[in-house]
Design a protein around this motif. Sequence first.
Motif, PDB file in Angstrom:
ATOM      1  N   UNK A 103       1.096  -1.058   0.291  1.00  0.00           N
ATOM      2  CA  UNK A 103      -0.460   0.230  -0.078  1.00  0.00           C
ATOM      3  C   UNK A 103       0.510   1.792   0.171  1.00  0.00           C
ATOM      4  N   UNK A 104       1.630   1.239   0.769  1.00  0.00           N
ATOM      5  CA  UNK A 104       2.416   2.473   0.980  1.00  0.00           C
ATOM      6  C   UNK A 104       3.620   2.400  -0.583  1.00  0.00           C
ATOM      7  N   UNK A 105       3.626   1.601  -1.024  1.00  0.00           N
ATOM      8  CA  UNK A 105       4.823   1.773  -2.126  1.00  0.00           C
ATOM      9  C   UNK A 105       3.516   2.291  -3.339  1.00  0.00           C
ATOM     10  N   UNK A 108       2.097   6.349  -2.209  1.00  0.00           N
ATOM     11  CA  UNK A 108       3.328   6.965  -2.568  1.00  0.00           C
ATOM     12  C   UNK A 108       3.934   7.302  -3.867  1.00  0.00           C
ATOM     13  N   UNK A 109       4.397   6.700  -4.488  1.00  0.00           N
ATOM     14  CA  UNK A 109       4.745   6.535  -5.973  1.00  0.00           C
ATOM     15  C   UNK A 109       3.493   7.907  -6.774  1.00  0.00           C
ATOM     16  N   UNK A 110       1.754   7.067  -6.525  1.00  0.00           N
ATOM     17  CA  UNK A 110       1.362   7.951  -7.234  1.00  0.00           C
ATOM     18  C   UNK A 110       1.238   9.085  -6.780  1.00  0.00           C
ATOM     19  N   UNK A 111       0.956   9.809  -5.476  1.00  0.00           N
ATOM     20  CA  UNK A 111       1.134  10.268  -5.271  1.00  0.00           C
ATOM     21  C   UNK A 111       2.121  11.300  -5.682  1.00  0.00           C
ATOM     22  N   UNK A 228      -3.452  16.366  -2.357  1.00  0.00           N
ATOM     23  CA  UNK A 228      -2.359  15.233  -2.417  1.00  0.00           C
ATOM     24  C   UNK A 228      -2.791  14.136  -0.603  1.00  0.00           C
ATOM     25  N   UNK A 229      -3.692  15.103   0.506  1.00  0.00           N
ATOM     26  CA  UNK A 229      -3.612  14.253   1.780  1.00  0.00           C
ATOM     27  C   UNK A 229      -5.160  14.154   1.036  1.00  0.00           C
ATOM     28  N   UNK A 235      -6.392   6.656  -2.256  1.00  0.00           N
ATOM     29  CA  UNK A 235      -5.180   5.621  -2.631  1.00  0.00           C
ATOM     30  C   UNK A 235      -4.906   4.319  -1.382  1.00  0.00           C
ATOM     31  N   UNK A 236      -4.923   5.105  -0.601  1.00  0.00           N
ATOM     32  CA  UNK A 236      -4.821   4.149   1.352  1.00  0.00           C
ATOM     33  C   UNK A 236      -5.831   2.955   1.217  1.00  0.00           C
TER      34      UNK A 236
END
Length: 307
Positions: A103-105, A108-111, A228-229, A235-236
Amino acid sequence: MAATSAVPTAPLQTSGVAPDAARRRRKKSERRFQSPADVIVFVVLCLGAFTMLLPLAWMLSTSLKTQENVFALPPQWIPHPAQWANYLRVWEAGPLLRGIANSAIISLTVITVGTVTSCFAAYAFSKMRIPGKNALFLALLGGIMIPFPALMIPTFMLFSKIGWVDTLLPLIVPGLFGNLMMVFFLRQYLMSVPDSLIEAAVIDGANHPQIFWRIVLPLIRPAIAAQVILWFMGTWNDYLGPIIYLNSENVHTLQLVIANFNATYAVETDYPLIMAASIIALVPVLAVFLIFQRQIIESIALTGNKG
């Protein structure tokens, strides 16, 4: 001639607070509730906040209970003793750490990349002279109106033919090109920036990348932070996309891991374990929101007021 005593020209400050600041503070407290309607609105908002926080409190309480106390009547809101071992046991019950990493990958990549492309697109649609940009922008907005269920099968077939199914690529690559809602929000935000500011920079010899980084970016930073938030939260917490494209356990996101917990341990009525996993999944989103909530409020307050 009688001696005249000096008359103080300024009021004494015995409390350490400037008189003007004290008056402003007093006026602010007096304006807080100007009418009974304000009191009613305040009470209604407090009740709404309490109602929304109640499920979160119950989830936290359940995560610290034993399996027997979950169904106790009357409900036990403060478990005694608290079963902190549930938060240790959850790491052994499934690949929770792998789900957090995946989920972090994705997030963070998308955002990171998608925010840059969205900002550039918003700047182009609002400040650059491009033939047909308004028609193109309306066409992009029309794409938002297409329901996702109508796109699930075509996109799945596309990603299946190029071999991306059961990888993280279908969840990452589309987001790298930006977010339409973010482009729309930033464009509307930039429309309030005077065109004369951009034209003056062009006359001074600045190109568009320089104008964006030195002039536009500082102005729209609160709006970017807010978007972004919200994008990170979406996404998360995404569940539909991962369940369509991801099959293997090693590529499951955190939401799929929790769903598997629910399918496995709900039969055993091990709800404390499920709630502990849910609390762990909630912590990053809650932390990001609490840290950057000021930017959300500032972006909403300043939208349309710049210039």
